[in-house]
Write an enzyme that holds these catalytic residues in place. Structure first.
Site, PDB file in Angstrom:
ATOM      1  N   LYS A 192       0.856  -1.198   0.000  1.00  0.00           N
ATOM      2  CA  LYS A 192       0.000   0.000   0.000  1.00  0.00           C
ATOM      3  C   LYS A 192       0.886   1.240   0.000  1.00  0.00           C
ATOM      4  O   LYS A 192       1.550   1.542   0.993  1.00  0.00           O
ATOM      5  CB  LYS A 192      -0.924   0.051   1.210  1.00  0.00           C
ATOM      6  N   GLU A 266      10.013   0.802  10.520  1.00  0.00           N
ATOM      7  CA  GLU A 266      11.052   1.805  10.295  1.00  0.00           C
ATOM      8  C   GLU A 266      10.367   3.146  10.483  1.00  0.00           C
ATOM      9  O   GLU A 266       9.557   3.546   9.649  1.00  0.00           O
ATOM     10  CB  GLU A 266      11.635   1.617   8.890  1.00  0.00           C
ATOM     11  N   CYS A 300      13.445  10.461   7.162  1.00  0.00           N
ATOM     12  CA  CYS A 300      13.345   9.917   8.527  1.00  0.00           C
ATOM     13  C   CYS A 300      14.674  10.031   9.267  1.00  0.00           C
ATOM     14  O   CYS A 300      14.703  10.221  10.471  1.00  0.00           O
ATOM     15  CB  CYS A 300      12.868   8.473   8.495  1.00  0.00           C
ATOM     16  N   GLU A 397       9.995  15.424  15.765  1.00  0.00           N
ATOM     17  CA  GLU A 397      10.396  15.344  14.364  1.00  0.00           C
ATOM     18  C   GLU A 397       9.625  16.416  13.586  1.00  0.00           C
ATOM     19  O   GLU A 397       8.396  16.395  13.542  1.00  0.00           O
ATOM     20  CB  GLU A 397      10.028  13.942  13.856  1.00  0.00           C
TER      21      GLU A 397
HETATM   22  P1  NAI Z   1       1.887   8.044   8.397  1.00  0.00           P
HETATM   23  O1  NAI Z   1       2.727   7.253   9.289  1.00  0.00           O
HETATM   24  O2  NAI Z   1       0.492   8.329   8.801  1.00  0.00           O
HETATM   25  O3  NAI Z   1       1.781   7.316   6.971  1.00  0.00           O
HETATM   26  C1  NAI Z   1       2.675   6.355   6.490  1.00  0.00           C
HETATM   27  C2  NAI Z   1       1.888   5.255   5.794  1.00  0.00           C
HETATM   28  O4  NAI Z   1       1.065   4.568   6.728  1.00  0.00           O
HETATM   29  C3  NAI Z   1       0.934   5.739   4.707  1.00  0.00           C
HETATM   30  O5  NAI Z   1       0.940   4.804   3.660  1.00  0.00           O
HETATM   31  C4  NAI Z   1      -0.403   5.741   5.409  1.00  0.00           C
HETATM   32  O6  NAI Z   1      -1.489   5.592   4.532  1.00  0.00           O
HETATM   33  C5  NAI Z   1      -0.288   4.535   6.291  1.00  0.00           C
HETATM   34  N1  NAI Z   1      -1.137   4.528   7.486  1.00  0.00           N
HETATM   35  C6  NAI Z   1      -1.625   5.596   8.183  1.00  0.00           C
HETATM   36  N2  NAI Z   1      -2.349   5.166   9.234  1.00  0.00           N
HETATM   37  C7  NAI Z   1      -2.335   3.818   9.202  1.00  0.00           C
HETATM   38  C8  NAI Z   1      -2.886   2.804  10.025  1.00  0.00           C
HETATM   39  N3  NAI Z   1      -3.609   3.089  11.104  1.00  0.00           N
HETATM   40  N4  NAI Z   1      -2.644   1.526   9.710  1.00  0.00           N
HETATM   41  C9  NAI Z   1      -1.892   1.208   8.652  1.00  0.00           C
HETATM   42  N5  NAI Z   1      -1.354   2.121   7.826  1.00  0.00           N
HETATM   43  C10 NAI Z   1      -1.561   3.411   8.094  1.00  0.00           C
HETATM   44  O7  NAI Z   1       2.616   9.368   8.055  1.00  0.00           O
HETATM   45  P2  NAI Z   1       1.949  10.738   7.534  1.00  0.00           P
HETATM   46  O8  NAI Z   1       0.634  11.004   8.142  1.00  0.00           O
HETATM   47  O9  NAI Z   1       1.971  10.677   6.094  1.00  0.00           O
HETATM   48  O10 NAI Z   1       2.968  11.798   8.113  1.00  0.00           O
HETATM   49  C11 NAI Z   1       2.840  12.259   9.454  1.00  0.00           C
HETATM   50  C12 NAI Z   1       4.192  12.416  10.093  1.00  0.00           C
HETATM   51  O11 NAI Z   1       4.834  11.162  10.127  1.00  0.00           O
HETATM   52  C13 NAI Z   1       5.146  13.303   9.344  1.00  0.00           C
HETATM   53  O12 NAI Z   1       4.993  14.618   9.694  1.00  0.00           O
HETATM   54  C14 NAI Z   1       6.467  12.778   9.763  1.00  0.00           C
HETATM   55  O13 NAI Z   1       6.841  13.364  10.964  1.00  0.00           O
HETATM   56  C15 NAI Z   1       6.219  11.327   9.985  1.00  0.00           C
HETATM   57  N6  NAI Z   1       6.677  10.481   8.864  1.00  0.00           N
HETATM   58  C16 NAI Z   1       7.812   9.777   9.032  1.00  0.00           C
HETATM   59  C17 NAI Z   1       8.282   9.007   7.998  1.00  0.00           C
HETATM   60  C18 NAI Z   1       9.533   8.234   8.148  1.00  0.00           C
HETATM   61  O14 NAI Z   1      10.054   7.766   7.157  1.00  0.00           O
HETATM   62  N7  NAI Z   1      10.019   8.041   9.321  1.00  0.00           N
HETATM   63  C19 NAI Z   1       7.612   8.940   6.712  1.00  0.00           C
HETATM   64  C20 NAI Z   1       6.385   9.691   6.663  1.00  0.00           C
HETATM   65  C21 NAI Z   1       5.967  10.435   7.710  1.00  0.00           C
END
Ligand code: NAI
Length: 795
Positions: A192, A266, A300, A397
């Site tokens: 996904k 991760e 990240c 972050e």
């Molecule tokens: P997120 O963690 O919500 O999204 C990442 C992925 O998880 C997306 O594909 C999303 O659709 C999916 N997802 C969201 N909720 C889920 C759930 N309950 N169960 C399964 N999958 C789920 O990240 P988002 O909202 O895009 O960004 C929010 C914050 O997260 C950012 O501001 C940043 O600080 C952090 N982030 C960190 C990342 C990293 O690589 N460490 C990458 C993206 C965001």
């Protein structure tokens, strides 16, 4: 403008990459994309869709399908149908498929790079030079693992069906990081992509079709977090691999608890970027550019916390500000820009709010005064200096182009500040003194350390964090294990019921029976300690005869034991040779009292003399085995196709809670404790609940074996109650829990607080006498995290 003026200003004009091919591709899909299931694009069964936007303009780019329960079901079913025959293919055949995918990526590199830049907003320079080539490298590298899988991973099989959920910051590269190892090793995938950035995944699906990847091996379901949650909750998924925010990682840990699904996370970071006073300052300034302004800081492992030696702080900041002034923010397709657009308005708002918060907390704001593009979501390169280590911007972050800066006076203070975070993903340090750099690298709590460099990645070098940055590694050999399961554990049966725990009896006021003074006490910090509650429990033989008493440990006892284990850091820093010697000594001392220990096992469990002797002999042999391993379970040196080498070093997890299985009272304990202490961990052990006397007898062996105080602490009592405290304890780094399915589920669920590593058996019994299932690398691997330290080497 005159030529002279050009020379004078040396300013660049825009140099846009052509997007005709990409726009044509999008136009071909103007009616919307479906999901990619069983080798074909299909309309969403949910009949729902959403728009995806271009961050640089805010305009709608494409219409994407929202995956509902039926779509996820269909994708998982397709993967299940395809997986067995995919796994049965000879490794060579799978390798050929992965090579074909790698070539496909290279052949269509420009199209992918342009679509990625449009969809994500990042500069084409980055997608062209980093995301896409590195993605191809991942497929090539893992094609190699498929080719040699039968010899290199002979004792493992694929996990099965893997649900993969990826974020928006490196949409195509994250796909490659996840899909390449999973497919190479014989798994089938349901991926996904992030809702903001699904386009390159869908383009990849088309390329995979064209490359002849068998239907069902790779499935892609688009949608938001709800679709992700459906995947996480799906019963027929064997493993979830997630990259994204720590908050969602925590939710996923809780949702998968007790399901038997394996999990890698991760997550986020707040990685330190340490500049010592002997650093090459211009090099370090350039490092900051790559650390925090690369991908608009939406990385990240971004070096977002600058720690600068006080003596050079003014000079460093001055040069950094000068460099910021020359950065160019612009349209993603312009080959001359350094920074593109922020992923979405909501993210931009979050960045603005956090920067405002930093200023209100007393930080000094510096933003480059440079031309900013109009429209879209853009944010200038930003520096917050004079930040307090306790402020929000120093710990949260930001996930944007914002560096926060602090100063330090000594290397010790730098290490302390660097490790003052709940995260532990990466760290970058800059010094021209090799001794200082490598000394500090060893002490940083991070899964990846870059010396005089930053943000280097390669398929051969594992990537992943410590602490709340998640667990598991991607890339390299250790990344392969995340997609495999040991053959020796296949077909394990549910553990037979063990005797009900003995009743707890208050010691105080009971004058007829033995009192607490005659009860085996707990073993904490190298000393026998009374249980805090002053309660004990009677241990009976199978015929119901009282044969001893043990203390009834409680929450406070566990906390004391954790404090003792925390303090025993010298063990983790001891030489492996030293640890080996002590394990040999424990083995020898046990050997000298083998008959006594066998007698105790018979008395408690009713085991025959022969089987009790076999258990003790196996425990002695196992201690010798881990003594042998202590100085042989070593790292490797990776030689990636980049500047330098990477030292992949196994590192102790820290303090580990161990819930021993009810059966095999001595061997179960030794099988779990020995690999942990051989690799430098300190443990808090809850022995077999029905048969704890082997463990309490074991104190005297430990006491006479020169084991430093606090390395092994033993708390007897209710396994489930003591496990509850260990799993929820923030100073415990990992919990190994062997026992009931209920115990596994609880431990996994409560571990989500600080995202500790867990190793559970889901109520399945292990044959502790079977060396293949109960000894060796399977356990050593779980006892360590691999830290990858990139160092300059050669030209
Ligand atoms: P997120 O963690 O919500 O999204 C990442 C992925 O998880 C997306 O594909 C999303 O659709 C999916 N997802 C969201 N909720 C889920 C759930 N309950 N169960 C399964 N999958 C789920 O990240 P988002 O909202 O895009 O960004 C929010 C914050 O997260 C950012 O501001 C940043 O600080 C952090 N982030 C960190 C990342 C990293 O690589 N460490 C990458 C993206 C965001």
């Amino acid at each position: 403008m005159t030529v002279a003026k050009y020379f004078d200003e040396m300013s660049y004009g825009p140099a846009p990459e052509a997007d005709t091919e990409a726009r044509e591709w999008l136009a071909r899909h103007a009616s919307g994309f479906g999901h990619f299931i069983n080798g074909a694009f299909v309309p969403s069964a949910s009949a729902r869709s959403f728009d995806t936007f271009e961050p640089a303009t805010g305009k709608v780019l494409a219409k994407l399908a929202t995956g509902g329960a039926e779509d996820v079901d269909n994708a998982v079913a397709a993967a299940r149908k395809a997986q067995a025959s995919w796994a049965r293919l000879p490794g060579h055949a799978r390798a050929r498929h992965l090579y074909a995918l790698a070539r496909m990526i290279q052949r269509h590199a420009r199209l992918i790079a342009v679509v990625e830049a449009i969809d994500n907003g990042k500069p084409i320079r980055e997608t062209r030079d980093l995301d896409v080539p590195l993605a191809a490298r991942h497929f090539y590298h893992h094609a190699g693992w498929a080719q040699i899988q039968d010899t290199e991973f002979a004792d493992h099989v694929p996990v099965g069906i893997v649900g993969q959920i990826i974020p928006w910051n490196f949409p195509f590269l994250m796909l490659a990081w996840k899909v390449a190892p999973a497919l190479a090793l014989g798994n089938a995938v349901v991926l996904k992509p992030a809702e903001y950035t699904s386009l390159t995944a869908l383009l990849f699906a088309e390329l995979a079709c064209a490359a002849g990847l068998p239907p069902g091996v790779l499935n892609i379901v688009t949608g938001d977090g709800e679709t992700g949650a459906l995947l996480v909750g799906h019963e027929d998924i064997d493993k979830i691999a997630f990259t994204g925010s720590t908050e969602v990682g925590r939710v996923i840990r809780e949702r998968t608890a007790g399901s038997g699904k394996s999990l890698t996370l991760e997550l986020g970071g707040k990685s330190p970027f340490i500049v010592f006073d002997d650093a090459d300052i211009d090099g370090a300034v350039e490092g900051v550019v790559d650390a925090i302004w690369f991908n608009q800081g939406q990385v990240c492992c971004a070096g977002s916390r600058l720690l600068v030696h006080e003596g050079i702080a003014d000079l460093f900041h001055e040069r950094l500000k000068r460099r910021m002034q020359t950065l160019r923010v612009g349209q993603p397709l312009d080959k001359c820009i350094d920074m593109g657009a922020i992923i979405a308005p909501v993210q931009l708002t979050r960045i603005e709010a956090l920067v405002k918060k930093g200023v209100s907390e007393g930080a000094t704001l510096h933003q480059a005064k440079i031309d900013m593009p109009k429209g879209g979501s853009f944010y200038p390169p930003t520096l917050l200096s004079g930040v307090q280590p306790t402020s929000i911007v120093a710990s949260e972050e930001i996930f944007g182009p914002v560096a926060v800066s602090m100063t330090f006076r000594t290397p010790e203070e730098a290490i302390q500040l660097a490790n003052h975070t709940r995260y532990g993903l990466a760290a970058s340090l800059w010094s021209e003194t090799i001794g200082l750099a490598l000394n500090v690298a060893a002490k940083l709590a991070a899964g990846v350390v870059w010396v005089n460099a930053t943000n280097l990645f390669d398929a051969a070098v594992g990537f992943g964090g410590k602490r709340e940055s998640g667990f598991g590694r991607e890339g390299g050999r250790e990344g392969c294990y995340e997609y495999l399961k040991p053959k020796a554990w296949i077909g394990r049966k549910a553990r037979p019921a063990t005797p009900a725990p003995s009743p707890v009896k208050p010691a105080a006021g009971d004058f007829t029976l033995s009192t607490i003074d005659r009860t085996a006490k707990l073993f904490i910090g190298g000393k026998q300690a009374r249980p805090d509650g002053n309660y004990s429990r009677v241990i009976t033989s199978p015929k119901g005869k009282a044969i001893g008493e043990v203390g009834e440990g409680n929450r406070k006892d566990i906390r004391n034991a954790v404090v003792a284990a925390q303090a025993a850091t010298a063990w983790s820093n001891a030489t492996a040779h030293n640890r080996a010697q002590i394990l040999y000594y424990i083995a020898e001392n046990l050997s000298g009292r083998a008959d006594e220990f066998a007698g105790r096992i018979t008395a408690m469990t009713g085991a025959s003399a022969a089987s009790a002797k076999a258990e003790v002999d196996a425990a002695i042999s196992r201690l010798f085995t881990y003594a042998a391993w202590a100085d042989k379970y070593e790292g490797v040196v990776h030689q990636p196709p980049l500047r330098g080498v990477a030292l992949a070093m196994p590192e102790a997890l820290g303090v580990v809670g161990v819930i021993c299985p009810p059966e095999a009272p001595l061997l179960g304990l030794v099988s779990l404790v020995a690999p942990l202490i051989a690799t430098g961990n300190r443990v808090v052990v809850v022995p077999s609940e029905p048969y704890p006397l082997s463990a309490t007898d074991f104190y005297s062996i430990l006491e006479t074996s020169d084991l430093p105080a606090g390395v092994v602490n033993i708390v007897t009592g209710s396994a489930i109650e003591l496990a509850r405290t260990l799993a929820a304890h923030n100073d415990v780094d990992a919990v190994w829990a062997f026992g009931s399915a209920e115990l596994s589920a609880m431990v996994e669920k409560l571990s989500s607080g600080n995202l500790k590593r867990t190793f559970v058996d889901n109520g399945k019994a292990t044959d502790w006498l079977d060396r293949a299932a109960a000894e060796g690398a399977l356990y050593l691997r779980r006892a360590v995290d691999v830290k990858n330290i990139w160092i300059p080497y050669g030209e």
